[in-house]
Design a protein around this motif. Structure first.
Motif, PDB file in Angstrom:
ATOM      1  N   ASN A 163      42.664 -41.301  21.506  1.00 37.30           N
ATOM      2  CA  ASN A 163      44.021 -41.808  21.292  1.00 37.30           C
ATOM      3  C   ASN A 163      45.063 -41.103  22.162  1.00 37.30           C
ATOM      4  OD1 ASN A 163      43.909 -39.319  19.912  1.00 37.30           O
ATOM      5  ND2 ASN A 163      45.377 -39.993  18.376  1.00 37.30           N
ATOM      6  N   GLN A 164      44.631 -40.339  23.170  1.00 38.56           N
ATOM      7  CA  GLN A 164      45.547 -39.592  24.024  1.00 38.56           C
ATOM      8  C   GLN A 164      45.538 -40.128  25.453  1.00 38.56           C
ATOM      9  OE1 GLN A 164      43.986 -35.580  23.450  1.00 38.56           O
ATOM     10  NE2 GLN A 164      45.761 -35.096  22.177  1.00 38.56           N
ATOM     11  N   ARG A 191      50.163 -39.413  22.657  1.00 39.26           N
ATOM     12  CA  ARG A 191      49.182 -39.685  21.605  1.00 39.26           C
ATOM     13  C   ARG A 191      49.621 -40.912  20.824  1.00 39.26           C
ATOM     14  NH1 ARG A 191      49.946 -35.261  18.910  1.00 39.26           N
ATOM     15  NH2 ARG A 191      51.120 -36.096  17.180  1.00 39.26           N
ATOM     16  N   GLU A 222      49.500 -42.890  17.438  1.00 35.92           N
ATOM     17  CA  GLU A 222      49.229 -42.633  16.037  1.00 35.92           C
ATOM     18  C   GLU A 222      49.240 -43.936  15.257  1.00 35.92           C
ATOM     19  OE1 GLU A 222      51.951 -39.776  14.425  1.00 35.92           O
ATOM     20  OE2 GLU A 222      50.762 -38.114  15.199  1.00 35.92           O
TER      21      GLU A 222
END
Length: 116
Positions: A22-23, A111, A113
Motif C-alpha cells: 500500500n506504499q 501510503r 489507507e
C-alpha cells in the motif's frame, strides 16, 4: 611497494527501502498522473494525493491508466469519468461512484489507507 588490501566499503551499494503493497514513492506520481498501488489508483492532483479503487465501476477498466484532467480521471475503456478526490461519477456510462481512500504522506513515501 605497499598495496592496499582493504575493501572499499564506502562504495558498497545501499539497499533500497522495500515498500509495502500500500506504499509508493511520491516522486513516482508526477502532478497530473496516476499510479497503481496494490488495488488502488493513486492520483497527484496539483501536488495533493487522492486514491480510488483501481477498477472502473462500469466495466472494470484500469482507472490508473486513465487521463487525469484536474481532479477528473477518464476511464480508458468506455470513457466514464470520476472525481478522484470524492469518487463521484462526473460522466457515464458508469452510474456507481468509485470507492476513495485516504493517502498519508510521510517524507518521500505515500501510503494508501483503507477502512478496515
Amino acid at each position: 611497494m605497499q598495496t592496499n588490501t582493504q575493501a572499499n566499503v564506502a562504495s558498497s551499494p545501499v539497499k533500497p527501502e522495500v515498500l509495502k503493497d500500500n506504499q509508493f514513492r511520491i516522486d513516482s506520481v508526477p502532478a497530473g498522473s496516476g499510479l497503481l498501488v496494490g488495488d488502488a489508483a493513486v492520483f497527484n492532483v496539483a501536488g495533493s494525493f487522492c486514491a480510488t479503487q483501481a477498477k472502473c465501476t462500469h466495466r472494470g477498466g484500469p482507472l490508473n491508466e486513465g487521463k487525469l484532467d484536474g481532479s477528473t480521471v477518464t476511464c480508458p475503456c468506455h470513457g466514464s469519468q470520476y472525481n478522484v478526490c470524492t469518487g463521484a461519477v462526473v460522466r457515464g456510462p458508469a452510474t456507481e461512484p468509485a470507492n476513495t481512500y485516504r493517502v498519508i504522506v510521510e517524507g518521500e513515501i505515500g501510503r494508501v489507507e483503507k477502512e478496515s
